[in-house]
Design a protein around this motif. Structure first.
Motif, PDB file in Angstrom:
ATOM      1  N   THR B 161     -12.020  -7.610  -2.838  1.00  0.00           N
ATOM      2  CA  THR B 161     -11.924  -8.953  -3.400  1.00  0.00           C
ATOM      3  C   THR B 161     -12.889  -9.084  -4.570  1.00  0.00           C
ATOM      4  OG1 THR B 161     -11.308  -9.890  -1.259  1.00  0.00           O
ATOM      5  CG2 THR B 161     -12.230 -11.416  -2.886  1.00  0.00           C
ATOM      6  N   ALA B 162     -12.374  -9.637  -5.676  1.00  0.00           N
ATOM      7  CA  ALA B 162     -13.221  -9.889  -6.849  1.00  0.00           C
ATOM      8  C   ALA B 162     -13.319 -11.391  -7.094  1.00  0.00           C
ATOM      9  CB  ALA B 162     -12.642  -9.210  -8.080  1.00  0.00           C
ATOM     10  N   PHE B 163     -14.463 -11.814  -7.602  1.00  0.00           N
ATOM     11  CA  PHE B 163     -14.635 -13.197  -8.053  1.00  0.00           C
ATOM     12  C   PHE B 163     -14.981 -13.155  -9.538  1.00  0.00           C
ATOM     13  CE2 PHE B 163     -17.800 -16.934  -8.201  1.00  0.00           C
ATOM     14  CZ  PHE B 163     -16.819 -17.814  -8.656  1.00  0.00           C
ATOM     15  N   VAL B 164     -14.161 -13.821 -10.337  1.00  0.00           N
ATOM     16  CA  VAL B 164     -14.311 -13.787 -11.793  1.00  0.00           C
ATOM     17  C   VAL B 164     -14.585 -15.203 -12.287  1.00  0.00           C
ATOM     18  CG1 VAL B 164     -13.223 -13.157 -13.988  1.00  0.00           C
ATOM     19  CG2 VAL B 164     -12.651 -11.888 -11.899  1.00  0.00           C
ATOM     20  N   THR B 165     -15.730 -15.390 -12.959  1.00  0.00           N
ATOM     21  CA  THR B 165     -16.037 -16.703 -13.527  1.00  0.00           C
ATOM     22  C   THR B 165     -15.579 -16.759 -14.980  1.00  0.00           C
ATOM     23  OG1 THR B 165     -18.261 -15.891 -14.052  1.00  0.00           O
ATOM     24  CG2 THR B 165     -17.998 -17.117 -12.001  1.00  0.00           C
ATOM     25  N   THR B 166     -15.442 -17.996 -15.482  1.00  0.00           N
ATOM     26  CA  THR B 166     -14.908 -18.205 -16.840  1.00  0.00           C
ATOM     27  C   THR B 166     -13.620 -17.393 -16.968  1.00  0.00           C
ATOM     28  OG1 THR B 166     -17.234 -18.197 -17.489  1.00  0.00           O
ATOM     29  CG2 THR B 166     -15.669 -18.480 -19.250  1.00  0.00           C
ATOM     30  N   GLY B 167     -12.791 -17.544 -15.970  1.00  0.00           N
ATOM     31  CA  GLY B 167     -11.626 -16.687 -15.818  1.00  0.00           C
ATOM     32  C   GLY B 167     -10.495 -16.971 -16.797  1.00  0.00           C
ATOM     33  N   ALA B 168     -10.597 -18.061 -17.558  1.00  0.00           N
ATOM     34  CA  ALA B 168      -9.553 -18.332 -18.554  1.00  0.00           C
ATOM     35  C   ALA B 168      -9.966 -17.857 -19.933  1.00  0.00           C
ATOM     36  CB  ALA B 168      -9.236 -19.826 -18.585  1.00  0.00           C
ATOM     37  N   GLY B 169     -11.183 -17.385 -20.076  1.00  0.00           N
ATOM     38  CA  GLY B 169     -11.663 -16.906 -21.364  1.00  0.00           C
ATOM     39  C   GLY B 169     -11.081 -15.538 -21.687  1.00  0.00           C
ATOM     40  N   GLN B 177      -6.850  -9.542 -14.811  1.00  0.00           N
ATOM     41  CA  GLN B 177      -5.672  -8.670 -14.873  1.00  0.00           C
ATOM     42  C   GLN B 177      -6.016  -7.216 -14.537  1.00  0.00           C
ATOM     43  OE1 GLN B 177      -2.827 -10.073 -18.197  1.00  0.00           O
ATOM     44  NE2 GLN B 177      -4.762 -11.065 -18.726  1.00  0.00           N
ATOM     45  N   LEU B 178      -7.195  -6.767 -14.961  1.00  0.00           N
ATOM     46  CA  LEU B 178      -7.630  -5.413 -14.576  1.00  0.00           C
ATOM     47  C   LEU B 178      -7.819  -5.327 -13.070  1.00  0.00           C
ATOM     48  CD1 LEU B 178     -10.276  -4.705 -17.378  1.00  0.00           C
ATOM     49  CD2 LEU B 178      -8.056  -3.559 -17.110  1.00  0.00           C
ATOM     50  N   ALA B 179      -8.377  -6.380 -12.481  1.00  0.00           N
ATOM     51  CA  ALA B 179      -8.596  -6.393 -11.025  1.00  0.00           C
ATOM     52  C   ALA B 179      -7.254  -6.375 -10.287  1.00  0.00           C
ATOM     53  CB  ALA B 179      -9.422  -7.603 -10.620  1.00  0.00           C
ATOM     54  N   LYS B 180      -6.294  -7.137 -10.795  1.00  0.00           N
ATOM     55  CA  LYS B 180      -4.975  -7.137 -10.149  1.00  0.00           C
ATOM     56  C   LYS B 180      -4.295  -5.771 -10.302  1.00  0.00           C
ATOM     57  CE  LYS B 180      -3.472  -9.619  -7.984  1.00  0.00           C
ATOM     58  NZ  LYS B 180      -3.817  -9.733  -6.522  1.00  0.00           N
ATOM     59  N   LEU B 181      -4.406  -5.166 -11.492  1.00  0.00           N
ATOM     60  CA  LEU B 181      -3.826  -3.824 -11.686  1.00  0.00           C
ATOM     61  C   LEU B 181      -4.446  -2.818 -10.712  1.00  0.00           C
ATOM     62  CD1 LEU B 181      -3.658  -3.575 -15.617  1.00  0.00           C
ATOM     63  CD2 LEU B 181      -1.695  -3.686 -14.056  1.00  0.00           C
ATOM     64  N   ALA B 182      -5.724  -3.051 -10.323  1.00  0.00           N
ATOM     65  CA  ALA B 182      -6.414  -2.138  -9.399  1.00  0.00           C
ATOM     66  C   ALA B 182      -6.156  -2.492  -7.936  1.00  0.00           C
ATOM     67  CB  ALA B 182      -7.912  -2.148  -9.695  1.00  0.00           C
ATOM     68  N   GLY B 183      -5.365  -3.553  -7.692  1.00  0.00           N
ATOM     69  CA  GLY B 183      -4.985  -3.878  -6.311  1.00  0.00           C
ATOM     70  C   GLY B 183      -5.971  -4.747  -5.563  1.00  0.00           C
ATOM     71  N   LEU B 184      -6.766  -5.535  -6.292  1.00  0.00           N
ATOM     72  CA  LEU B 184      -7.728  -6.420  -5.628  1.00  0.00           C
ATOM     73  C   LEU B 184      -7.165  -7.822  -5.446  1.00  0.00           C
ATOM     74  CD1 LEU B 184      -9.514  -4.105  -6.970  1.00  0.00           C
ATOM     75  CD2 LEU B 184     -11.399  -5.725  -6.756  1.00  0.00           C
ATOM     76  N   LYS B 185      -7.711  -8.526  -4.464  1.00  0.00           N
ATOM     77  CA  LYS B 185      -7.528  -9.976  -4.378  1.00  0.00           C
ATOM     78  C   LYS B 185      -8.484 -10.599  -5.380  1.00  0.00           C
ATOM     79  CE  LYS B 185      -8.590 -13.869  -1.306  1.00  0.00           C
ATOM     80  NZ  LYS B 185      -8.859 -14.292   0.090  1.00  0.00           N
ATOM     81  N   VAL B 186      -8.006 -11.562  -6.164  1.00  0.00           N
ATOM     82  CA  VAL B 186      -8.848 -12.150  -7.209  1.00  0.00           C
ATOM     83  C   VAL B 186      -9.035 -13.647  -7.013  1.00  0.00           C
ATOM     84  CG1 VAL B 186      -9.120 -12.560  -9.677  1.00  0.00           C
ATOM     85  CG2 VAL B 186      -8.188 -10.378  -8.879  1.00  0.00           C
ATOM     86  N   ILE B 187     -10.298 -14.032  -6.909  1.00  0.00           N
ATOM     87  CA  ILE B 187     -10.705 -15.443  -6.935  1.00  0.00           C
ATOM     88  C   ILE B 187     -11.228 -15.698  -8.342  1.00  0.00           C
ATOM     89  CG2 ILE B 187     -12.195 -17.182  -5.868  1.00  0.00           C
ATOM     90  CD1 ILE B 187     -12.640 -15.081  -3.554  1.00  0.00           C
ATOM     91  N   ALA B 188     -10.814 -16.810  -8.972  1.00  0.00           N
ATOM     92  CA  ALA B 188     -11.229 -17.043 -10.360  1.00  0.00           C
ATOM     93  C   ALA B 188     -11.533 -18.510 -10.575  1.00  0.00           C
ATOM     94  CB  ALA B 188     -10.132 -16.578 -11.314  1.00  0.00           C
ATOM     95  N   SER B 189     -12.562 -18.775 -11.379  1.00  0.00           N
ATOM     96  CA  SER B 189     -12.951 -20.156 -11.641  1.00  0.00           C
ATOM     97  C   SER B 189     -12.971 -20.441 -13.134  1.00  0.00           C
ATOM     98  CB  SER B 189     -14.335 -20.441 -11.042  1.00  0.00           C
ATOM     99  OG  SER B 189     -15.324 -19.680 -11.691  1.00  0.00           O
ATOM    100  N   ALA B 190     -12.695 -21.724 -13.458  1.00  0.00           N
ATOM    101  CA  ALA B 190     -12.800 -22.213 -14.836  1.00  0.00           C
ATOM    102  C   ALA B 190     -12.970 -23.727 -14.751  1.00  0.00           C
ATOM    103  CB  ALA B 190     -11.581 -21.822 -15.647  1.00  0.00           C
ATOM    104  N   GLY B 191     -13.089 -24.376 -15.916  1.00  0.00           N
ATOM    105  CA  GLY B 191     -13.492 -25.775 -15.926  1.00  0.00           C
ATOM    106  C   GLY B 191     -12.429 -26.797 -16.259  1.00  0.00           C
ATOM    107  N   SER B 192     -11.156 -26.455 -16.186  1.00  0.00           N
ATOM    108  CA  SER B 192     -10.113 -27.473 -16.398  1.00  0.00           C
ATOM    109  C   SER B 192      -8.838 -27.055 -15.672  1.00  0.00           C
ATOM    110  CB  SER B 192      -9.808 -27.640 -17.898  1.00  0.00           C
ATOM    111  OG  SER B 192      -9.034 -26.547 -18.362  1.00  0.00           O
TER     112      SER B 192
END
Lengths: 347, 347
Positions: B161-169, B177-192
């Motif tokens: 599992t990966a957590f990516v901040t400022t994930g819309a930047g 997308q790299l994390a998904k290509l590698a087969g991870l679950k991705v949690i991502a945060s942004a401000g809107s």
């Protein structure tokens, strides 16, 4: 043969701050054991010779509901830690009565060990001319911590500068010597003049007493630092972050500021991890490194120690009944060297 | 040919908090340039097409007496950053008029560049069917940051599992997308909400708005996390430390909480670096990784982007005069995608 006393140190109550001998731990002589008749169920019966009093034991004196990297001690049962013991009787093939083992055992005079798994016990090779108690220090878990952590994470290069905290302890003094063998300038800190003198005697170029000298000022003057060996955390870690060189390696071996007073801490320089491209490595030696580096350790380190290339010192306290006081002293940093309890003479 | 205006964005005053358009930066049209006659002294004359407005520029708007990983802008001179430009005239062998370059240029309409060192400039290969402005994003420094940082430090394994901040930047969305290509679950945060929708569209399994949803609660529910991609620092980093899995890798790419309000911060979970055996890696892509991974980057990433396997979005603002406002918006996180200024049409 009649039964003999099997004295123990019982975990009696969870400490809130420092442990309290007689309250959080209790020395107990109420149990006996028949050394000839007690059933081994395929294991071995060992007589405890030495026990190690390590800082990390404090973390195990906690509410078992709190998750941690180590298990919690159980109220009413003996505490346990690293010990050296002589085998009295054995039902394990290849382990003879009269041999010596090092591993996790209960703080009691005699233990029955159901097995001697190689990742949990080390059969001591007596060909190396080192005292048995050293297998709790330079040749035991502290030595492994120093040797394996340095080997894996330091990426040390000749001419670099290392800062080693708790530099008079069994891990720190070993790290100082590894850094000097690798050709680094070594800055080292400890909490008494005696410890400062010891750090100098094992090679530290700059040794200081953090209680009377400002760590940040020393690091500003003697840094920047390439390798930081942390046993402290908090303000000291923050000072190391401030004075690190770009590309520095931080080895997070301990954070004693958090053990007795856990809680929020203020940092000014966490951002430097990014701006200075630092790598900060936490590790628990037996969890990540021991299986990969154990063979190298036992091939290299006994010779380094017996030849005097790595110096080591210890402080031996006699009698299992001293355990509670020694444990408190270690938590307060009052011990002058690796604290070991001699439970019995090897006779 | 008579001289033409060479409009510029001048660094006028050091901001104390957020930059102030018209005060800390000033748009200026007082300078002219004779495009045919201006001497090149062995360099090239280029016409600016696109300029990138990146968060890190704020760090260069500082007192030059303060040391940092980037140089400080000079008062009275144009600010500079990544741009794409067309070569108008060239005195460099192998660089033809009409070719396109990407690299650090001043925020002005025309620049004379004394050389095009390969570690500072990239000659754009037009065979890849991607818009020129993408060389400021997915195919430029942000793309390199994401690709090289992930490649070097993530040690990602399928099922983690990966957590990516400022994930819309531009960096964060690439990392998702790299994390998904590698087969991870991705949690991502942004401000809107718009950014949350974009993160979902590029594959984030759990995307949330940190302004309306508690980060720590999400991580407690969706973690533990194996890889943390940090752009934020502070409380968010502390939440990631609390919810990291043993052996987790933290990639410290940015700490925007410290850029406009530097100072002491409170952490509760720094000790977890040790207890959870975390590795925390800071890096500045052009300082440590670009020389080693540049070839792989240009071999792999243009194709990933032109084929749509890595999606990318940008927000184009017209006219160099918009730079001050766009810069402020980026510092406040008000931009919806990679902010780019179109200084001139490619005609």
């Amino acid at each position: 043969m009649p039964s003999v006393t099997n004295a123990r140190v019982i975990f009696n109550d969870i400490p809130t701050g420092y442990p309290e001998p007689g309250k959080t731990t209790v020395y107990d002589e109420s149990t006996t054991i028949d050394l000839d008749a007690v059933p081994l169920n395929g294991g071995v019966l060992v007589k405890t010779l030495f026990l190690s009093v390590d800082p990390f034991l404090r973390g195990m004196m906690r509410d078992p509901g709190i998750d941690s990297y180590s298990p919690a001690f159980k109220i009413g049962e003996p505490i346990y830690g690293y010990g050296v013991a002589r085998v009295l009787r054995s039902e394990i093939a290849g382990v003879e009565a009269g041999s010596y083992v090092e591993g996790i055992i209960s703080f009691q005079q005699y233990n029955i060990l159901p097995n001697l798994a190689p990742d949990a016990f080390h059969i001591i090779d007596k060909k190396h001319k080192v005292p048995l108690s050293y297998y709790l220090g330079a040749l035991g878990m502290p030595g492994k911590t120093a040797f394996m952590g340095w080997r894996k994470f330091s990426q040390a290069k000749e001419g670099e500068t290392a800062f080693v905290t708790t530099g008079a302890g069994p891990v720190g003094s070993f790290v100082i010597q590894l850094a000097k063998l690798a050709g680094l300038k070594v800055i080292a800190s400890a909490g008494s003049e005696d410890k400062v003198a010891f750090m100098r005697s094992v090679g530290a170029d700059v040794a200081f007493n953090y209680k009377t000298t400002n760590t940040l000022e020393i690091l500003r003057k003697e840094g920047p630092i390439d390798v930081y060996w942390d046993h402290v955390g908090g303000e000291t870690l923050d000072a190391a972050l401030e004075t690190a060189r770009v590309g520095g390696r931080f080895i997070e071996c301990g954070m004693i500021t958090q053990y007795n007073n856990p809680g929020p801490e203020t940092f000014k320089n966490i951002v430097n991890i990014m701006t200075k491209s630092l790598s900060v490595h936490g590790f628990i030696v037996l969890r990540e490194l021991d299986d990969k580096l154990r063979e190298e350790f036992y091939n290299v380190v006994p010779e380094l120690v017996s030849s005097g290339n790595i110096q080591y010192r210890e402080e031996i306290h006699d009698g299992l009944e001293s355990a509670g006081n020694v444990f408190l002293a270690v938590q307060k940093g009052l011990n002058k060297a690796k604290a070991v309890i001699r439970v019995a003479e090897d006779v």
